[in-house]
Design an enzyme around this catalytic site. Structure first.
Site, mmCIF file in Angstrom:
data_model
loop_
_atom_site.group_PDB
_atom_site.id
_atom_site.type_symbol
_atom_site.label_atom_id
_atom_site.label_comp_id
_atom_site.label_asym_id
_atom_site.label_seq_id
_atom_site.Cartn_x
_atom_site.Cartn_y
_atom_site.Cartn_z
ATOM 1 C CD GLU A 1 32.135 51.881 48.687
ATOM 2 O OE1 GLU A 1 31.507 51.589 49.703
ATOM 3 O OE2 GLU A 1 31.885 52.914 48.017
ATOM 4 C CD GLU B 1 33.484 37.551 44.378
ATOM 5 O OE1 GLU B 1 32.346 37.682 44.849
ATOM 6 O OE2 GLU B 1 33.751 37.812 43.180
ATOM 7 C CG HIS C 1 26.959 59.461 47.083
ATOM 8 N ND1 HIS C 1 26.303 58.265 47.010
ATOM 9 C CD2 HIS C 1 28.140 59.191 47.689
ATOM 10 C CE1 HIS C 1 27.047 57.305 47.558
ATOM 11 N NE2 HIS C 1 28.166 57.851 47.983
ATOM 12 C CB SER D 1 39.244 20.856 57.608
ATOM 13 O OG SER D 1 39.670 21.058 58.916
ATOM 14 C CG HIS E 1 30.072 35.911 59.586
ATOM 15 N ND1 HIS E 1 29.582 35.542 60.816
ATOM 16 C CD2 HIS E 1 31.344 36.328 59.803
ATOM 17 C CE1 HIS E 1 30.517 35.737 61.739
ATOM 18 N NE2 HIS E 1 31.596 36.214 61.154
#
Ligand SMILES: *[C@@H]1O[C@H](CO)[C@@H](O)[C@H](O)[C@H]1NC(C)=O
Ligand SMILES: *[C@@H]1O[C@H](CO)[C@@H](O)[C@H](O)[C@H]1NC(C)=O
Ligand SMILES: *[C@@H]1O[C@H](CO)[C@@H](O)[C@H](O)[C@H]1NC(C)=O
Ligand SMILES: *[C@@H]1O[C@H](CO)[C@@H](O)[C@H](O)[C@H]1NC(C)=O
Ligand SMILES: *[C@@H]1O[C@H](CO)[C@@H](O)[C@H](O)[C@H]1NC(C)=O
Ligand SMILES: *[C@@H]1O[C@H](CO)[C@@H](O)[C@H](O)[C@H]1NC(C)=O
Ligand SMILES: *[C@@H]1O[C@H](CO)[C@@H](O)[C@H](O)[C@H]1NC(C)=O
Ligand SMILES: *[C@@H]1O[C@H](CO)[C@@H](O)[C@H](O)[C@H]1NC(C)=O
Ligand SMILES: *[C@@H]1O[C@H](CO)[C@@H](O)[C@H](O)[C@H]1NC(C)=O
Length: 777
Positions: A415, A427, A531, A617, A726
């Site tokens: 990540e 994906e 971090h 569709s 989006h």
């Protein structure tokens, strides 16, 4: 060039599906199964078990500290520590989940060597930065030979020497300000402080402005006053930032223009073996960059004092100089960064408990990889909470409880470098997820303080607040978690999501309602060493969460939330919160429109873009495949003839508001129907035939709820960011982390692009109209 695989995935994942056309088919298959078999098993069986009680009882035991200790004991940088992969899998299995380890082949960089020197005009090195965080006696994680060097993932290799300039936060505006002040960064090394925007974009803007290297550091001025200057002691003696602490991190461009999260060599398609690789530089930079501490930046910035400009808003809180921009022609920096770039295997771990409705899935995800050996806050407070939720759900399964819906746990790799593990799997499983997933619940930093933070797609707002009412906040006198939240927020407002964590692919690429939650530090809490080596077990157990009570609360909340979504017969979404949100986003957006735009006439061509025409569709093999419309033309004629002749932007805006209002109306009645069906479902002693009818009504209704958010995807994606599909939610292209609602419209306003604004207004308006109609049918 994209290969065939990409085409396939992109086409299906990105189009404005008419998911609702699937429904007749579902009903058909429903009846088929009715006559075939097993319809009487569904949801009629009453279970004696109270699932909430079982999970809450399980979480009366708190093992978060054990898991935190385990995860933070060894380095686990992305693509390393397979032992922790196996261990996570074993824990999932131990708690009754079916497990999978899912590998990806991802392009990353690992630290090899670095150097930073301040050089005077005779060419002598007058300061050499140690580029290393101090070892602290009290904090065992900071010691030993296995700490991870300070570096920035995906920073380019290079050895550059140049004069340097201080550029504040390195935002787009900061670079513009420098330009206005005739401070030229071309050919210079730029020094920026952390804050405001995602670090990768700082490097992108520096590069775009001609800089040849970047230094990033954390200024105490961004520590909310918890500073030595204000009398606070430094960690480990107090809550202030340790002066040698360094924020590592990725300098991938994330949601910047032209880029996408995930493996930069496989944009939009999964990094499985054999995947075609592309030049990564759309998503990563070409100039070297290093992160340093404020102690290291001091002697460097001190040399700029009195040189260049002193710009208002650029001042931090370090003492001994006044934050001049420089440059100083008598001093240069030599910045050397060397990393090993390679394609490396990364491992996601999944665990699944199948429910009765296997095509309705809830995913709970958290990443496992950390920049440092510790990572007690980021991400392993989330990992500890995830295992606690696994344990609690495992208890429920062990008690013989049958889950209504399938629950899946994800532990992602990579990540930190750019949402690698989650993006690649999103994906890869795009079709499956769009078909099956109801909601994605994200944990990243589950605990770094005591302030409850939520971000969400608005369909989930209602249940998020409801669940918060069921838990007590640990501090005395505060009341419930809900009371704490609304008090801190000044109301029930739940922000929408931007980017910066693993929900990005789910919400912004696949249109799956997502939540991000955790307890963050407030202004009065100890500074979070994000971090840095000091994000350690010692820090979290001594400073952030003594007794791990906030970890425990996060686990309880997430477990109840999961059950709240998975175990209610009707999917627990409130569509009216979404449509209300839309109205308010449009309202805010329109208030930013330049006055002179409103009366501008709109030509028909601008009002109707052929290539964006309505999609139809169809259901093929039980699968939704978007198709190019036949009969588009007649639809279009209808549309254009409605638009008469003399239209201005103002009338088009009015029309959009009308469509949004009508969507809002539809969602109100739709939500009422959801409540009605749930009530019906709970009614005892219904005749058998009524139960069957209700079963199909509910199934049909649930599909609308499940696919609602998918309707807000746009096949071509956002302007210059095609991966982001989006149309309502995106990360800001100049901020990275922060959310941008109605990105198409707001970006067009920012870019002063009237035509593009009109085009996006039409896309939003048309979508609202279409969804509203579907909800009515
Ligand atoms: C958790 O840690 C405590 C303290 O170290 C230990 O006593 C206990 O056995 C551990 N429990 C598990 C389940 O690991
Ligand atoms: C540069 O630093 C060296 C070493 O400290 C010193 O001897 C030299 O005089 C400095 N040069 C200038 C121009 O200040
Ligand atoms: C690191 O330290 C451990 C134990 O302290 C030791 O066994 C190991 O050989 C060291 N590794 C290196 C590369 O120095
Ligand atoms: C980097 O450049 C500096 C200055 O030119 C030089 O002194 C140094 O040796 C170089 N470092 C490496 C590792 O090449
Ligand atoms: C900025 O510096 C570069 C390199 O020295 C130079 O080519 C360019 O003309 C300068 N730009 C301005 C606006 O002075
Ligand atoms: C640079 O050094 C020279 C010689 O020491 C001095 O005359 C000049 O003022 C210095 N310039 C700056 C910007 O400090
Ligand atoms: C890159 O990865 C390949 C395959 O995993 C490996 O054989 C090679 O040694 C790696 N190269 C470097 C420089 O690590
Ligand atoms: C719309 O914005 C205006 C100010 O621009 C505000 O007065 C009004 O309350 C807002 N309405 C909604 C529904 O948000
Ligand atoms: C929404 O519903 C209200 C009340 O039923 C009605 O007055 C209004 O006209 C409707 N608005 C739209 C745009 O459909």
């Amino acid at each position: 060039m994209f290969d065939e695989k990409y085409e396939r995935i992109d086409r299906r994942s990105g189009t404005n599906f008419h998911y609702f056309l699937l429904l007749p088919c579902l009903v058909f298959f429903g009846f088929y199964s009715l006559f075939n078999h097993s319809v009487f098993e569904f949801s009629f069986t009453e279970q004696d078990i109270d699932p909430k009680k079982v999970v809450l009882d399980a979480l009366e035991t708190n093992l978060a500290s054990n898991w935190s200790r385990k995860y933070t004991a060894e380095p686990h940088l992305a693509g390393t520590n397979y032992g922790l992969v196996k261990w996570t899998e074993e824990k999932f299995a131990e708690y009754g989940f079916d497990t999978t380890i899912d590998p990806y082949e991802i392009y990353v960089s690992y630290p090899n060597d670095h150097d930073l020197n301040l050089v005077n005009s005779s060419g002598d090195v007058i300061y050499k930065a140690p580029l290393k965080e101090d070892e602290l006696k009290k904090d065992p994680t900071t010691k030993g030979n296995d700490t991870i060097p300070t570096f920035l993932g995906y920073a380019a290799n290079g050895n550059v020497t140049a004069e340097y300039v201080y550029a504040n936060y390195g935002t787009r505006e900061d670079f513009d300000t420098l330009k206005e002040n005739n401070v030229n960064v071309t050919g210079k090394i730029v020094i920026v402080r952390y804050g405001k925007i995602f670090r990768g974009l700082k490097v992108k803007f520096a590069q775009d402005n001609g800089a040849i290297g970047v230094l990033l550091y954390s200024d105490p001025g961004d520590d909310h006053g918890i500073t030595p200057a204000n009398g606070y002691k430094q960690y480990p003696h107090g809550p202030a930032r340790q002066e040698s602490s360094v924020q590592r991190g990725s300098v991938q461009f994330l949601g910047g223009i032209g880029s996408a999260p995930g493996d930069p060599t496989t944009p939009g398609y999964p990094s499985k073996p054999g995947a075609e690789r592309q030049d990564p530089h759309a998503s990563i930079g070409k100039i070297p960059a290093l992160p340093i501490s404020y102690r290291e930046v001091k002697p460097i910035l001190a040399k700029l004092n009195g040189q260049g400009k002193k710009i208002k808003g650029f001042e931090g809180e370090l003492e001994g100089f006044k934050y001049y921009t420089g440059p100083n022609s008598n001093y240069t920096l030599n910045l050397y960064n060397d990393q090993i770039y390679n394609i490396t295997t990364m491992w996601n771990v999944y665990g699944e408990i199948k429910g009765e409705k296997t095509d309705e899935v809830i995913i709970i995800g958290n990443h496992r990889d950390a920049w440092i050996k510790g990572g007690a806050g980021d991400p392993n407070s989330g990992s500890a909470v995830l295992l606690e939720v696994a344990r609690a759900l495992g208890e429920l399964k062990k008690a013989g409880y049958k889950f209504k819906r399938t629950i899946v746990l994800h532990s992602y790799d990579g990540e930190e470098y750019g949402l690698l593990g989650s993006t690649e799997q999103g994906e890869f499983f795009a079709d499956k997820y769009q078909r099956e997933v109801i909601a994605y619940l994200n944990l990243d930093v589950a605990v770094s303080g005591k302030h409850f933070k939520l971000g969400s797609s608005p369909v989930l707002n209602k249940i998020l607040l409801e669940i918060a009412k069921e838990l007590v906040y640990p501090e005395e006198g505060v009341g419930s978690l809900y009371d704490h939240y609304v008090k801190a927020k000044g109301g029930e407002h739940i922000p929408t999501l931007g980017s910066g964590s693993d929900y990005t692919v789910y919400l912004e690429h696949l249109g799956i309602p997502s939540v991000d939650l955790g307890f963050q530090e407030g202004k009065e809490d100890p500074v979070y060493h994000y971090h840095s080596n000091y994000d350690s077990y010692y820090w979290i157990s001594e400073f952030a969460d003594k007794g791990f009570v906030y970890h425990n609360l996060a686990a309880k909340y997430l477990a109840l939330l999961t059950l709240g979504i998975s175990e209610r017969e009707l999917i627990n979404f409130g569509l009216q919160d979404y449509s209300k949100g839309l109205l308010s986003y449009l309202n805010t957006t329109i208030s930013r429109v330049p006055k002179e735009w409103l009366s501008k006439p709109i030509k028909l061509q601008e009002c109707y873009d052929w290539s964006d025409s309505v999609y139809i569709s169809k259901v093929t093999n039980g699968y939704y495949a978007p198709d190019r419309p036949h009969g588009t033309r007649s639809m279009m004629m209808k549309y254009t003839s409605n638009l008469k002749n003399k239209h201005t932007l103002e009338t088009v805006i009015d029309h959009a508001f009308e469509n949004l209002h009508s969507l809002h109306n539809s969602t109100l009645s739709f939500d009422a129907q959801t409540a009605y069906l749930q009530e019906k479902f709970e009614e005892p002693n219904q005749p058998f035939w009524q139960k069957i009818r209700l079963h199909y009504q509910i199934k049909y209704h649930n599909k609308y709820l499940q696919y609602f958010e998918r309707n807000f995807l746009h096949s071509k994606g956002l302007h210059e960011r095609p991966w982001f599909k989006h149309i309502i939610f995106a990360s800001g292209r100049y901020t990275g982390y922060a959310g941008q609602n109605l990105p198409g419209l707001n970006e067009a306003i920012e870019d002063e692009d009237f035509d593009r604004f009109v085009r996006w207004l039409k896309i939003v308006s048309k979508t609202a109209k279409r969804v509203s109609k579907r909800l009515h049918n």
